[in-house]
Enzyme design. Structure first.
Site, PDB file in Angstrom:
ATOM      1  N   LYS A   4       0.859  -1.190   0.000  1.00 62.67           N
ATOM      2  CA  LYS A   4       0.000   0.000   0.000  1.00 62.67           C
ATOM      3  C   LYS A   4       0.898   1.244   0.000  1.00 62.67           C
ATOM      4  CE  LYS A   4      -4.017   2.058   2.360  1.00 62.67           C
ATOM      5  NZ  LYS A   4      -4.959   2.007   3.494  1.00 62.67           N
ATOM      6  N   SER A  20      -9.909   2.297   2.310  1.00 65.31           N
ATOM      7  CA  SER A  20      -8.992   3.029   1.464  1.00 65.31           C
ATOM      8  C   SER A  20      -7.972   2.164   0.716  1.00 65.31           C
ATOM      9  CB  SER A  20      -8.211   4.052   2.302  1.00 65.31           C
ATOM     10  OG  SER A  20      -7.434   3.399   3.283  1.00 65.31           O
ATOM     11  N   SER A  53     -10.442   0.079   6.494  1.00 66.40           N
ATOM     12  CA  SER A  53      -9.764   0.162   5.196  1.00 66.40           C
ATOM     13  C   SER A  53      -9.116  -1.120   4.687  1.00 66.40           C
ATOM     14  CB  SER A  53      -8.704   1.251   5.234  1.00 66.40           C
ATOM     15  OG  SER A  53      -9.310   2.482   4.992  1.00 66.40           O
TER      16      SER A  53
HETATM   17  N1  GLN Z   1     -13.433   4.637   5.580  1.00 65.80           N
HETATM   18  C1  GLN Z   1     -12.873   5.020   6.844  1.00 65.80           C
HETATM   19  C2  GLN Z   1     -12.510   6.477   6.832  1.00 65.80           C
HETATM   20  O1  GLN Z   1     -12.668   7.080   5.831  1.00 65.80           O
HETATM   21  C3  GLN Z   1     -11.696   4.168   7.179  1.00 65.80           C
HETATM   22  C4  GLN Z   1     -10.406   4.603   6.629  1.00 65.80           C
HETATM   23  C5  GLN Z   1      -9.281   3.716   7.039  1.00 65.80           C
HETATM   24  O2  GLN Z   1      -9.454   2.677   7.685  1.00 65.80           O
HETATM   25  N2  GLN Z   1      -8.086   4.161   6.720  1.00 65.80           N
HETATM   26  O3  GLN Z   1     -12.090   7.008   7.805  1.00 65.80           O
END
Ligand code: GLN
Length: 460
Positions: free
Chosen positions: A66, A141, A165
């Protein structure tokens, strides 16, 4: 995990992965392809094998990283414009551990900029497409990582999970995704989002692969003082007896607003568990309904603080049209952050500001304590909890990107685990009629990660 040996060389494995990455270029999975570096490392490993030297447990296994993991290979941008041009002088602890065992990074994967989002549409490099339907989002994400594994480009990919995410893109693409207990894998060298909920984890195709990666990557790190002593490899006491487990189902998560395919998938797995002799109990967890609101106060507050370091002086992009230092900060941040990053910086600074701190941040922090207690209570009543990861399967590209609240609501079932620090493993659970993957998550008490992964085989 298919490792290199005398007949199947590391170079062969890497070349295959690179070829597949090119073949699927239109999915927009990678922000950087490590062609030369990967081939060079593969040849080193092959030379060792030829000499009969010992190689690691991941010898020659290609993987995807990532884009928010630091390593000197490729620009580490967290898919954000403000980090463009930044090459890290350091290597994240997790990356070092994987590569010491012979894993070979073939590319950096696309993500929502700074990991803010649930669809990978908030990447500076544009969205990644869903592995099963190109008109749908990859989830986020860590969308690029999930799709790289789902399309079989690599056997595993790294991810970060601050509020879902890893688990949500895993479930949108039909692969396994683990958010470990907070503190299991060092966060050193990973771009910080919200330090009190950030977790490092993986995408794999099997529970056994996940177990191996956890054995390798977990453990205490002097460079991250929140890491736990290595319970993963040293605590056989955490293994539960799988012959008859008690599984909790959260009543409030089974309602009309949840996609019928997901409700059916949960029902099917409950039947499967019962047929294998496990007990299924219903849990009342009323405090969880406050998790999303608490998350979207606590996390932006930490984001506002963590993102304050990007000033156009130290890292990556710098706005050129600035006549003085103040303007340099302002222009760099205005041009370098995505709208979602800015929204969170503004919310975060607002909830921390004097006059609003007590009403928002403090209240959210108290709700978080109640959520921690709610999970502790639940795990006195059952061994694991089985819930959906998100209320819907992969939604359409563009459907929610201009509606932040609709996007945040997708995180309804994933964020409470991060607030409580407990582990969750997303498991594949069939497909919708249209062929979109469905996922469920198995949740366990803190430090139950090893038994959680083992127990997930009961649901396969
Ligand atoms: N979708 C969640 C957010 O936007 C989780 C993001 C994540 O786990 N990095 O905060």
């Amino acid at each position: 995990m298919k490792t290199a040996n005398k007949t199947v060389t590391a170079e062969r494995l890497v070349r295959d992965a690179l070829e597949k990455a090119k073949h699927f270029a239109d999915y927009n999975i990678f922000t950087f392809i490590n062609e030369e570096g990967a081939l060079e490392k593969a040849r080193e490993i092959d030379a060792k094998i030829a000499r009969g030297e010992k190689v690691g447990r991941l010898a020659g296994v290609p993987y995807a990283l990532k884009d928010n993991f630091l390593s000197p290979k490729g620009e580490a941008t967290a898919s954000a414009h403000i980090l463009e041009g930044f090459t890290s002088p350091i290597t994240a602890t997790a990356v070092k551990k994987l590569e010491d065992e012979g894993a070979i990074m073939i590319g950096r994967t696309n993500m929502d900029a700074f990991a803010h989002g649930s669809s990978t549409e908030s990447s500076y490099f544009g969205p990644t497409l869903n592995s099963h339907n190109k008109e749908r989002v990859a989830g986020g994400s860590s969308g690029g990582s999930a799709v790289a594994v789902a399309l079989d480009i690599v056997e595993f990919a790294t991810g970060t999970d601050t509020g879902g995410s890893i688990r949500q893109p895993a479930s949108f693409n039909g692969v396994y995704g683990l958010k470990p207990t907070y503190g299991t894998i060092s966060r050193y060298g990973v771009v910080a989002m919200a330090s009190s909920t950030d977790c490092i984890g993986f995408f794999t195709k099997t529970p056994d692969d996940m177990d191996l990666l956890m054995e390798i990557a977990s453990g205490q790190d002097p460079k991250d003082l929140t890491t736990l002593p290595d319970y993963y490899n040293n605590n056989p006491g955490t293994e539960s007896d799988d012959s008859c487990a008690k599984i909790g189902i959260i009543k409030d998560f089974d309602n009309e607003s949840v996609h019928p395919g997901i409700r059916q998938a949960l029902k099917n797995k409950v039947e499967l568990l019962k047929s294998k002799g496990h007990e299924v109990v219903e849990l009342e967890m009323p405090t969880l309904k406050y998790a999303l609101a608490a998350y979207y106060i606590i996390v932006p507050a930490e984001i506002a603080s963590n993102l304050s370091r990007y000033d156009g002086v130290r890292y990556g992009f710098r706005s050129e049209k600035s006549e003085n230092l103040e303007a340099l900060y302002k222009n760099t941040r205005s041009e370098g952050f995505m709208p979602e990053n800015k929204r969170r910086i503004m919310i975060g600074n607002f909830v921390l500001s004097s006059g609003f701190y007590d009403a928002y941040f403090l209240k959210a922090a108290k709700a978080r304590t109640l959520i921690v207690k709610e999970y502790e209570k639940a795990f006195r009543e059952c061994d694991f909890i089985l819930t959906p990861v998100s209320p819907n399967p992969a939604f359409k590209l563009g459907e929610k990107v201009n509606d932040p609240v609709a996007m945040y609501l997708e995180d309804l079932m994933s964020v409470s685990l991060n607030l409580a620090g407990v582990p969750g493993l997303a498991i594949p659970a069939g497909e919708t009629k249209e062929g979109l993957p469905l996922g469920l998550q198995l949740v366990g008490p803190r430090r139950s990660d090893k038994s959680l992964i083992k127990f997930s085989k009961e649901l396969a």
